[in-house]
Enzyme design. Structure first.
Site, PDB file in Angstrom:
ATOM      1  N   SER A 198      34.199  60.093 194.753  1.00 29.49           N
ATOM      2  CA  SER A 198      34.559  58.746 195.153  1.00 29.49           C
ATOM      3  C   SER A 198      33.281  57.942 195.393  1.00 29.49           C
ATOM      4  O   SER A 198      32.479  57.781 194.484  1.00 29.49           O
ATOM      5  CB  SER A 198      35.468  58.785 196.386  1.00 29.49           C
ATOM      6  OG  SER A 198      36.022  57.524 196.663  1.00 29.49           O
ATOM      7  N   ASP A 268      56.319  63.930 180.322  1.00 31.74           N
ATOM      8  CA  ASP A 268      55.694  65.221 180.594  1.00 31.74           C
ATOM      9  C   ASP A 268      55.523  66.061 179.328  1.00 31.74           C
ATOM     10  O   ASP A 268      54.455  66.602 179.059  1.00 31.74           O
ATOM     11  CB  ASP A 268      56.522  65.978 181.634  1.00 31.74           C
ATOM     12  CG  ASP A 268      55.939  67.327 182.006  1.00 31.74           C
ATOM     13  OD1 ASP A 268      54.797  67.603 181.602  1.00 31.74           O
ATOM     14  OD2 ASP A 268      56.611  68.095 182.699  1.00 31.74           O
ATOM     15  N   ASP A 271      52.801  66.123 175.627  1.00 27.22           N
ATOM     16  CA  ASP A 271      51.594  66.873 175.280  1.00 27.22           C
ATOM     17  C   ASP A 271      51.918  68.263 174.741  1.00 27.22           C
ATOM     18  O   ASP A 271      51.023  69.083 174.548  1.00 27.22           O
ATOM     19  CB  ASP A 271      50.664  66.983 176.492  1.00 27.22           C
ATOM     20  CG  ASP A 271      51.371  67.549 177.723  1.00 27.22           C
ATOM     21  OD1 ASP A 271      52.363  68.276 177.575  1.00 27.22           O
ATOM     22  OD2 ASP A 271      50.921  67.237 178.843  1.00 27.22           O
ATOM     23  N   ASP A 275      55.374  70.851 181.961  1.00 28.21           N
ATOM     24  CA  ASP A 275      54.783  71.661 183.020  1.00 28.21           C
ATOM     25  C   ASP A 275      54.555  70.890 184.313  1.00 28.21           C
ATOM     26  O   ASP A 275      53.813  71.337 185.186  1.00 28.21           O
ATOM     27  CB  ASP A 275      53.464  72.265 182.542  1.00 28.21           C
ATOM     28  CG  ASP A 275      52.485  71.210 182.037  1.00 28.21           C
ATOM     29  OD1 ASP A 275      52.838  70.012 182.036  1.00 28.21           O
ATOM     30  OD2 ASP A 275      51.371  71.586 181.637  1.00 28.21           O
ATOM     31  N   ASP A 421      44.656  59.841 189.433  1.00 29.50           N
ATOM     32  CA  ASP A 421      43.946  59.229 190.555  1.00 29.50           C
ATOM     33  C   ASP A 421      44.578  57.880 190.885  1.00 29.50           C
ATOM     34  O   ASP A 421      44.585  56.962 190.068  1.00 29.50           O
ATOM     35  CB  ASP A 421      42.475  59.043 190.176  1.00 29.50           C
ATOM     36  CG  ASP A 421      41.604  58.703 191.370  1.00 29.50           C
ATOM     37  OD1 ASP A 421      42.076  57.989 192.276  1.00 29.50           O
ATOM     38  OD2 ASP A 421      40.434  59.126 191.381  1.00 29.50           O
ATOM     39  N   HIS A 460      43.238  61.512 193.739  1.00 26.24           N
ATOM     40  CA  HIS A 460      41.880  61.071 194.060  1.00 26.24           C
ATOM     41  C   HIS A 460      41.096  62.142 194.797  1.00 26.24           C
ATOM     42  O   HIS A 460      41.409  62.484 195.944  1.00 26.24           O
ATOM     43  CB  HIS A 460      41.916  59.794 194.891  1.00 26.24           C
ATOM     44  CG  HIS A 460      40.567  59.201 195.125  1.00 26.24           C
ATOM     45  ND1 HIS A 460      39.708  58.898 194.097  1.00 26.24           N
ATOM     46  CD2 HIS A 460      39.902  58.879 196.262  1.00 26.24           C
ATOM     47  CE1 HIS A 460      38.585  58.415 194.585  1.00 26.24           C
ATOM     48  NE2 HIS A 460      38.672  58.393 195.897  1.00 26.24           N
TER      49      HIS A 460
END
Length: 566
Positions: A198, A268, A271, A275, A421, A460
């Protein structure tokens, strides 16, 4: 930016290191435990108490005074000589020098949020192995000012403290710490490292860009490198997009589970693997209108029209009056479960931090002098205001893609960011990596000294739904000390009791992990590297683009901005 604090020792899985797949000179093959010991132990030459009497006022560019020196317990649990002090005007530092176990390595840790206090952040989820080794000299700083932990920006009323926070503090602390090391052990460190996430990641990039000789290896996680636009435009947009005309939150924490579940249902498996995590949010074209509430109803399982608009704005990111991005991205699809406390109040009523963050920045960082009466209602999302505020980017931002000097000094940079994030959009890090790759001669030339790892499902600086515990420091040691470039990291997900529930390999961007088709999908051994299914544009056009000459034409239609490159 990261708002948690304190030392938290988490389990960690050491990265498996194999031969790098690019570059003319192939790094040596890794052997497990290659850097477990490192250089020989060096013992102190003077008593710890003697450091309290050292005159550091003449340190070039870093006049300092030692406040105390006493034997104490280091954050890694070992015995160390703890030295505290101040570099003028008020850059506080804390250094721990091992009394019996130092192996000639120096590790400086970044701070979080807007800093203002001394804390050693060593979370495994922050990309740093838990500090149980006892062989590093450790140091950190308050980043040049004393303030309330979190998003207190009042220090910005002092121009010098802006500079110290923006880029000076870590450099001068590195100078002072290395001088203390030389006095205590009779020699300086053989290797120097920096690790942060960060704001700490921003500090790491600042060091590589401005002070290329300070550190041999830098780990920069989820870097707040576009700080000016992040704390004003991105944070401000989060707050205003989710606030109605009466000042109330439009989207509440109660809506987030259903929203996140709907995104996963839609995206989901795109790809190739269902999962519970999305490998690349850019492949997801989820429309929140699919969750529209029936007329005159409002339940946790659906979205009202105002909430649909708010969600679209959050995905879109901040826009000027012509629809052009004012920050390179909004909330990534798949991050919704992480929005509580950042975008929305928590379920228990704790306020979202975005509004306070942006308001503080407007009052004390965004303009040449403090404007303590400003509120978010005074902020205009237009190109003229953007240009006015962006003039401070030279103090706060770490966006220079020219790392020629850092590379020439032998430096190694390991970047990482979570794809989910909620606080710092991963798209900004991708945009910087793209600019870096172009400036430094292409992929092969760049990967010899700088690599980016994107962690699916990770929020994050850790958390989220994906495996978030990584050790990015050990691979960096191997890269610097043994010439072994990290070909992949291992990310691990733990339950609260320490049970491992999933491991996954993470490969240098843009490569992705592809399931082999056999064995558990929760075992990293059953994945191999593969090119991404779709190669997206990484050179994201926005008002502060790393490259000049970008022009966009944007139109608003059916609740969306659609932009084309001119």
């Amino acid at each position: 930016m990261r708002a948690t604090a304190g030392f938290r020792a988490l389990p960690v899985v050491l990265a498996l290191l194999v031969m790098a797949g690019s570059g003319q000179t192939m790094p040596r093959t890794a052997v497990a435990g290659t850097v477990a010991d490192g250089p020989p132990v060096v013992l102190p030459r003077v008593e710890c108490a003697a450091l309290a009497g050292q005159d550091l006022s003449g340190t070039p560019d870093a006049p300092a005074v030692v406040g105390s020196a006493a034997v104490a317990t280091s954050p890694d649990g070992s015995e160390a000589c703890e030295v505290t002090g101040t570099v003028a005007p008020q850059i506080q530092f804390d250094v721990f020098l091992p009394t019996t176990t130092w192996r000639q390595r120096y590790l400086q840790l970044g701070c979080a949020s807007l800093c203002g206090s001394i804390d050693f952040y060593a979370d495994a989820a922050d990309g740093c192995t838990p500090l149980t080794r006892g062989d590093f000299v450790l140091a950190t700083t308050n980043q040049g000012h004393v303030g309330v932990a979190g998003f207190d920006a009042t220090f910005g009323a002092d121009p010098q403290l802006r500079v110290d926070f923006g880029y000076r503090a870590d450099h001068v602390v590195a100078l002072v710490a290395k001088r203390l090391i030389a006095i205590y052990y009779g020699q300086g460190p053989r290797y120097s490292y920096f690790d942060g996430c960060s704001q700490g990641g921003h500090e790491g990039l600042t060091e590589a860009q401005r002070y290329p000789d300070d550190f041999d290896g830098i780990v920069a996680g989820a870097p707040a490198s576009l700080l000016t636009s992040l704390v004003v435009w991105s944070a401000g947009w989060h707050a205003t997009a989710n606030t109605d005309a009466r000042g109330r939150p439009i989207l509440t924490a109660a809506k987030l589970p259903a929203l996140h579940a709907a995104v996963l249902r839609e995206c989901d498996a795109r790809d190739g693997l269902a999962d519970g995590q999305i490998d690349d949010p850019r492949a997801c074209a989820f429309d929140p209108a699919s969750l529209r509430c029936p007329a005159e109803t409002d339940t946790p399982n659906c979205l009202t029209q105002d909430q649909i608009i708010a969600v679209r704005h959050l995905y879109d990111g901040p826009r000027d009056e012509h629809g052009r991005l004012m920050y390179p991205g909004g909330e990534p699809a798949g991050s919704e479960a992480n929005w509580a406390r950042w975008v929305t109040p928590t379920a228990t009523g704790d306020p979202a931090v975005a509004e306070g963050n942006a308001t503080n920045a407007l009052r004390y960082l965004a303009y040449p002098s403090a404007r303590p009466a400003m509120t978010l209602a005074d902020l205009r999302y237009d190109a003229a205001t953007f240009r006015e505020i962006y003039q401070r980017a030279g103090i706060y931002d770490a966006t220079d893609p020219d790392l020629t000097a850092f590379r020439a000094s032998g430096g190694k940079l390991l970047l990482w960011h979570g794809w989910a994030d909620q606080a710092i959009s991963p798209y900004g890090t991708i945009a910087y990596h793209h600019a870096l790759t172009e400036r430094m001669g292409g992929t092969d030339a760049t990967e010899r000294f700088a690599r980016l790892f994107m962690l699916p499902g990770v929020a994050h600086c850790g958390g989220g739904q994906g495996p978030d515990a990584i050790d990015a420091l050990t691979p960096t040691l191997a890269w610097v000390e043994n010439g072994i470039a990290p070909d992949h990291l291992i990310a691990t997900r733990y339950q609260d009791d320490g049970t491992v529930t999933r491991t996954r390999p993470v490969y240098p961007y843009p490569a992705v992990a592809r399931y082999t088709g056999t064995g558990s999908t929760d075992d990293a051994a059953n994945f191999t590297p593969a090119p991404p299914p779709t190669r997206y544009h990484d050179d994201i056009p926005w008002l502060g683009s790393f490259r000049s000459g970008y022009e966009q034409t944007c139109t608003w239609h059916d609740g969306h901005w659609t932009c084309t490159r001119a």
